[in-house]
Scaffold this motif. Structure first.
Motif, mmCIF file in Angstrom:
data_model
loop_
_atom_site.group_PDB
_atom_site.id
_atom_site.type_symbol
_atom_site.label_atom_id
_atom_site.label_comp_id
_atom_site.label_asym_id
_atom_site.label_seq_id
_atom_site.Cartn_x
_atom_site.Cartn_y
_atom_site.Cartn_z
ATOM 1 N N GLU A 17 8.591 -17.066 10.357
ATOM 2 C CA GLU A 17 7.751 -15.871 10.179
ATOM 3 C C GLU A 17 6.494 -16.139 9.350
ATOM 4 O OE1 GLU A 17 10.028 -12.640 8.638
ATOM 5 O OE2 GLU A 17 11.397 -12.565 10.346
ATOM 6 N N CYS A 18 6.568 -17.084 8.440
ATOM 7 C CA CYS A 18 5.469 -17.506 7.553
ATOM 8 C C CYS A 18 4.705 -16.328 6.935
ATOM 9 C CB CYS A 18 4.505 -18.470 8.256
ATOM 10 S SG CYS A 18 3.760 -17.911 9.790
ATOM 11 N N GLY A 19 5.428 -15.281 6.555
ATOM 12 C CA GLY A 19 4.844 -14.174 5.813
ATOM 13 C C GLY A 19 4.173 -13.103 6.638
ATOM 14 N N VAL A 20 3.992 -13.330 7.930
ATOM 15 C CA VAL A 20 3.209 -12.398 8.748
ATOM 16 C C VAL A 20 3.862 -11.017 8.869
ATOM 17 C CG1 VAL A 20 2.217 -11.991 11.036
ATOM 18 C CG2 VAL A 20 2.063 -14.261 9.990
ATOM 19 N N PRO A 21 5.149 -10.899 9.234
ATOM 20 C CA PRO A 21 5.750 -9.555 9.302
ATOM 21 C C PRO A 21 5.733 -8.818 7.969
ATOM 22 C CG PRO A 21 7.097 -11.138 10.497
ATOM 23 C CD PRO A 21 6.080 -11.930 9.728
ATOM 24 N N ALA A 22 5.989 -9.537 6.872
ATOM 25 C CA ALA A 22 6.017 -8.884 5.555
ATOM 26 C C ALA A 22 4.661 -8.314 5.195
ATOM 27 C CB ALA A 22 6.479 -9.876 4.491
ATOM 28 N N GLU A 23 3.614 -9.104 5.336
ATOM 29 C CA GLU A 23 2.287 -8.671 4.908
ATOM 30 C C GLU A 23 1.681 -7.648 5.855
ATOM 31 O OE1 GLU A 23 -0.344 -12.382 6.715
ATOM 32 O OE2 GLU A 23 0.811 -12.642 4.880
ATOM 33 N N THR A 24 2.256 -7.485 7.050
ATOM 34 C CA THR A 24 1.765 -6.489 8.003
ATOM 35 C C THR A 24 2.570 -5.202 7.934
ATOM 36 O OG1 THR A 24 1.177 -8.326 9.474
ATOM 37 C CG2 THR A 24 1.079 -6.114 10.408
ATOM 38 N N THR A 25 3.865 -5.317 7.697
ATOM 39 C CA THR A 25 4.748 -4.150 7.690
ATOM 40 C C THR A 25 4.575 -3.314 6.428
ATOM 41 O OG1 THR A 25 6.349 -5.376 9.021
ATOM 42 C CG2 THR A 25 7.152 -3.407 7.898
ATOM 43 N N PHE A 26 4.313 -3.970 5.293
ATOM 44 C CA PHE A 26 4.152 -3.273 4.017
ATOM 45 C C PHE A 26 2.749 -3.522 3.471
ATOM 46 C CE2 PHE A 26 8.702 -3.463 4.349
ATOM 47 C CZ PHE A 26 9.149 -2.290 3.739
ATOM 48 N N VAL A 45 0.310 -3.904 0.190
ATOM 49 C CA VAL A 45 0.202 -4.136 -1.250
ATOM 50 C C VAL A 45 -1.276 -4.237 -1.593
ATOM 51 C CG1 VAL A 45 2.428 -5.316 -1.439
ATOM 52 C CG2 VAL A 45 0.350 -6.655 -1.043
ATOM 53 N N PRO A 46 -1.671 -3.865 -2.799
ATOM 54 C CA PRO A 46 -3.096 -3.870 -3.169
ATOM 55 C C PRO A 46 -3.607 -5.263 -3.522
ATOM 56 C CG PRO A 46 -1.805 -3.025 -4.980
ATOM 57 C CD PRO A 46 -0.846 -3.228 -3.846
ATOM 58 N N ALA A 47 -3.369 -6.224 -2.641
ATOM 59 C CA ALA A 47 -3.837 -7.591 -2.858
ATOM 60 C C ALA A 47 -5.260 -7.730 -2.318
ATOM 61 C CB ALA A 47 -2.915 -8.584 -2.162
ATOM 62 N N GLU A 48 -6.015 -8.673 -2.869
ATOM 63 C CA GLU A 48 -7.360 -8.932 -2.377
ATOM 64 C C GLU A 48 -7.325 -9.641 -1.027
ATOM 65 O OE1 GLU A 48 -10.139 -7.800 -3.685
ATOM 66 O OE2 GLU A 48 -8.901 -6.793 -5.196
ATOM 67 N N ASN A 49 -6.234 -10.375 -0.794
ATOM 68 C CA ASN A 49 -6.070 -11.121 0.443
ATOM 69 C C ASN A 49 -4.615 -11.010 0.855
ATOM 70 O OD1 ASN A 49 -5.585 -13.199 2.372
ATOM 71 N ND2 ASN A 49 -7.311 -14.392 1.593
ATOM 72 N N ARG A 50 -4.336 -10.428 2.010
ATOM 73 C CA ARG A 50 -2.944 -10.179 2.401
ATOM 74 C C ARG A 50 -2.126 -11.459 2.506
ATOM 75 N NH1 ARG A 50 -1.666 -8.270 7.179
ATOM 76 N NH2 ARG A 50 -3.602 -8.919 8.152
ATOM 77 N N ALA A 51 -2.778 -12.562 2.861
ATOM 78 C CA ALA A 51 -2.052 -13.823 3.005
ATOM 79 C C ALA A 51 -1.717 -14.451 1.667
ATOM 80 C CB ALA A 51 -2.865 -14.797 3.854
ATOM 81 N N LYS A 52 -2.395 -13.988 0.603
ATOM 82 C CA LYS A 52 -2.109 -14.455 -0.755
ATOM 83 C C LYS A 52 -1.438 -13.304 -1.482
ATOM 84 C CE LYS A 52 -6.097 -17.535 -0.620
ATOM 85 N NZ LYS A 52 -7.439 -17.859 -1.183
ATOM 86 N N PHE A 53 -0.119 -13.367 -1.511
ATOM 87 C CA PHE A 53 0.684 -12.188 -1.841
ATOM 88 C C PHE A 53 0.855 -12.001 -3.335
ATOM 89 C CE2 PHE A 53 2.479 -9.590 1.421
ATOM 90 C CZ PHE A 53 3.332 -8.714 0.779
ATOM 91 N N TRP A 54 -0.251 -12.008 -4.079
ATOM 92 C CA TRP A 54 -0.171 -11.656 -5.490
ATOM 93 C C TRP A 54 -1.163 -10.543 -5.757
ATOM 94 C CZ3 TRP A 54 -1.428 -16.819 -4.085
ATOM 95 C CH2 TRP A 54 -2.786 -17.149 -4.133
ATOM 96 N N TYR A 55 -0.804 -9.657 -6.676
ATOM 97 C CA TYR A 55 -1.649 -8.483 -6.902
ATOM 98 C C TYR A 55 -1.269 -7.825 -8.217
ATOM 99 C CZ TYR A 55 2.488 -5.895 -5.270
ATOM 100 O OH TYR A 55 3.759 -5.377 -5.118
ATOM 101 N N SER A 56 -2.111 -6.907 -8.655
ATOM 102 C CA SER A 56 -1.823 -6.092 -9.836
ATOM 103 C C SER A 56 -1.806 -4.633 -9.426
ATOM 104 C CB SER A 56 -2.870 -6.323 -10.932
ATOM 105 O OG SER A 56 -4.143 -5.886 -10.496
ATOM 106 N N ALA A 57 -1.069 -3.846 -10.166
ATOM 107 C CA ALA A 57 -0.994 -2.408 -9.905
ATOM 108 C C ALA A 57 -0.745 -1.694 -11.223
ATOM 109 C CB ALA A 57 0.112 -2.100 -8.899
ATOM 110 N N ASP A 58 -1.404 -0.573 -11.411
ATOM 111 C CA ASP A 58 -1.230 0.240 -12.617
ATOM 112 C C ASP A 58 -0.492 1.520 -12.273
ATOM 113 O OD1 ASP A 58 -2.589 -1.508 -14.342
ATOM 114 O OD2 ASP A 58 -4.525 -0.693 -13.732
ATOM 115 N N TYR A 59 0.409 1.909 -13.173
ATOM 116 C CA TYR A 59 1.101 3.185 -13.039
ATOM 117 C C TYR A 59 1.314 3.741 -14.436
ATOM 118 C CZ TYR A 59 4.334 6.816 -11.603
ATOM 119 O OH TYR A 59 4.918 8.051 -11.380
ATOM 120 N N GLY A 60 0.546 4.761 -14.779
ATOM 121 C CA GLY A 60 0.698 5.389 -16.084
ATOM 122 C C GLY A 60 0.530 4.402 -17.220
ATOM 123 N N MET A 61 1.588 4.180 -17.990
ATOM 124 C CA MET A 61 1.549 3.264 -19.122
ATOM 125 C C MET A 61 1.804 1.813 -18.728
ATOM 126 S SD MET A 61 3.527 5.558 -22.009
ATOM 127 C CE MET A 61 4.870 6.065 -20.933
#
Length: 570
Positions: free
Chosen positions: A397-406, A408-424
């Motif tokens: 699968e090499c990440g394709v179904p995961a990065e397409t099905t869900f 995430v606020p990543a800058e690049n979908r193929a590079k699956f790291w990101y930051s997210a803020d929620y309240g505190m």
């Protein structure tokens, strides 16, 4: 599948670093995908005039349901306990054109091109099947954009012989918009909604109708993505495991008021001007304002996987805790604000049909609260595909179904790291399946994610707390207060897949161990108090917990000689 394989590192307390930690194959048993046990490419025709299999009802979803129970009746004049039933979708599974296998022994015509989406043995509901040759089995079927048929095989899973096949059944609207999944956006006052349908953009425009109860609903369009068989990096994803994934649509709901309940439904405007809407109406509560002091509850786990409520695909007790964890979260959904599923999501391992079944399983959770994912070895790893590790744990699968099905606020979908803020909270989500070593692109991202926190909104209250690298720096086990010279590491990889045995090494620095299925819940009461709970999936009860409390002083806001020269919140 393994307990010690997902790490959640809570650093600076309301900074949360989540990483899907990879372990080498020798460290844990690799769980086989049940469908991989079927040597479908070896199937031969052995149709028997006196054998039959039929399924009913023939039309599903007439009352708007996207999950239905189907009864299958069968008769075999020469029964055996290794007879089995496969559920195929699309229904015409004996296609005239198939993939090409390099092994000449597999080149036989006709043969079946694709694996079933699920299977069970014919004696599942009738222990006397081997004598009577008769059985009646119920399957739970979800809407997957195509029709279905059922096939009776003899010869077991390794040498399947097609004895009989059923009538075709289908949902009334197989293309219907289904399985909404929320995610945090790139700004605090944004929520994203992703769903799956059978409508491409040349057939219909995807959109979300949403708003506050009693006010006029807004319509927001969505983008559309999909992936294809040639997007896969290897077998079985590119061969017997391939199934058309449909179309994934993502809409961005912006400028939300904080802590406000919004109602929404997903749909499509057809080219003739008519609308197709989801039969259900969903809701979510928007995130709190950054830094807002309020009750904020986050659930974190890894390695959930999927399981079938009808008992099918039970080979080797696959994903034994998955449904228990799912049901506990559903039961407690009103007391959860965000979910982080940090890797090893479906364990589809190249059988693409399983992604639909997983999104159906978690819909009651993901449609109500942001369901944030991370990449694990079972999403990404394929040799020669750019994975940091060289295994084929993703089944091509090499990440394709995961990065397409869900989303995430990543800058690049193929590079699956990101930051997210929620309240505190500030969440920094890493991806162990890409290079994370010092100096790498991902390493720099983590540094930036931690360094860019706005202390006026995400106060660095805690430097948690006690990982003992061979020696503990704090003897406390349940309540931490004041200055602590270490970091707590919490491993939360027991949500549903098979568990590994603990090492024989006496890890005296481990404060709590448990070889059972469970998840963690982190509750922030205010900017000075954080509670962590480990809950078991079998009953939802708390089996371990600790709390952290401390005061915070922002020395940068002090005038000369007006406060202490240092702060404990380092």
């Amino acid at each position: 599948m393994k307990f010690l394989n997902r790490i959640a590192i809570f650093s600076l307390a309301f900074y949360v670093v989540l990483a899907s930690a990879h372990l080498v194959k020798d460290d844990y048993p690799i769980t086989e995908q049940p469908l991989s046990k079927i040597a479908i490419h070896r199937s031969v025709l052995a149709l028997h005039d006196e054998a039959f299999i039929k399924a009913y009802p023939t039309v599903l979803g007439l009352k708007g349901k996207d999950v239905e129970w189907v009864t299958v009746e069968l008769k075999h004049p020469k029964p055996s306990n290794d007879d089995w039933i496969g559920v195929f979708s699309p229904a015409n599974f004996n296609a005239s054109t198939c993939y090409v296998e390099s092994d000449d022994s597999k080149q036989q015509v006709p043969y079946i091109c694709s694996a079933p989406i699920k299977y069970t043995f014919a004696n599942y509901s009738n222990p006397g099947y081997a004598k009577t040759g008769k059985s009646r089995i119920k399957f739970q079927i979800i809407n997957q954009r195509a029709d279905f048929s059922f096939a009776l095989f003899s010869g077991g899973l390794s040498n399947p012989k097609l004895v009989a096949y059923s009538n075709f059944i289908s949902f009334a609207n197989p293309k219907a918009p289904l399985y909404p999944r929320l995610a945090l956006g790139k700004s605090w006052n944004e929520m994203t909604v992703t769903w799956t349908s059978g409508y491409n953009i040349n057939e219909a425009t995807p959109l979300v109708s949403w708003g506050v109860q009693g006010e006029r609903a807004m319509l927001t369009p969505a983008g559309t993505l999909t992936f294809h068989q040639n997007s896969m990096c290897g077998s079985p994803a590119s061969t017997v495991g391939w199934r058309d994934p449909g179309f994934m649509h993502t809409s961005f709901l912006k400028d939300l008021w904080p802590n406000t309940k919004y109602f929404y439904k997903i749909g499509h405007k057809l080219t003739n001007g008519t609308y197709i809407w989801s039969k259900k109406k969903f809701s979510f509560t928007s995130p709190p304002y950054p830094g807002q002091e309020s009750l904020q509850r986050v659930v974190i786990f890894g390695d959930l996987g999927k399981a079938e409520r009808d008992g099918s695909n039970k080979y080797n007790n696959y994903q034994p805790g998955s449904l228990n964890t799912t049901d506990q979260l559903i039961n407690d959904i009103n007391n959860i604000d965000v979910v982080f599923h940090i890797g090893d999501i479906v364990y589809s391992k190249g059988y693409i049909s399983q992604w639909d079944q997983f999104t159906s399983q978690v819909e009651p959770i993901a449609s109500a609260v942001p369901y944030m994912i991370a990449s694990g070895n079972h999403e990404r790893d394929v040799p020669g595909s750019g994975s940091f590790y060289d295994g084929n744990d993703s089944g091509g699968e090499c990440g394709v179904p995961a990065e397409t099905t869900f989303y995430v606020p990543a800058e690049n979908r193929a590079k699956f790291w990101y930051s997210a803020d929620y309240g505190m909270f500030r969440f920094c989500v890493a991806d162990t399946e890409h290079d994370w070593r010092e100096g790498s692109e991902q390493y720099k991202f983590i540094e930036k994610c931690l360094a860019s926190v706005d202390r006026k909104t995400n106060r660095g209250l805690y430097l948690l707390l006690t990982v003992c690298l061979e020696q503990c720096v704090n003897s406390e086990k349940s309540h931490y207060s004041g200055t602590v010279n270490g970091t707590i590491h919490v491993v939360v990889g027991g949500a549903g897949a098979q568990l590994s045995e603990f090492s024989d090494i006496n890890t005296t620095w481990s404060l709590y161990k448990d070889q059972d299925f469970g998840f963690v819940k982190m509750t922030a009461f205010n900017q000075s108090s954080l509670m962590f709970e480990y809950k078991k999936s079998r009953d939802g009860k708390v089996y371990d917990s600790f709390t952290i409390s401390r005061d915070y002083k922002d020395v940068l806001a002090c005038v000369h000689d007006g406060c202490e020269p240092t702060t404990l919140a380092s």
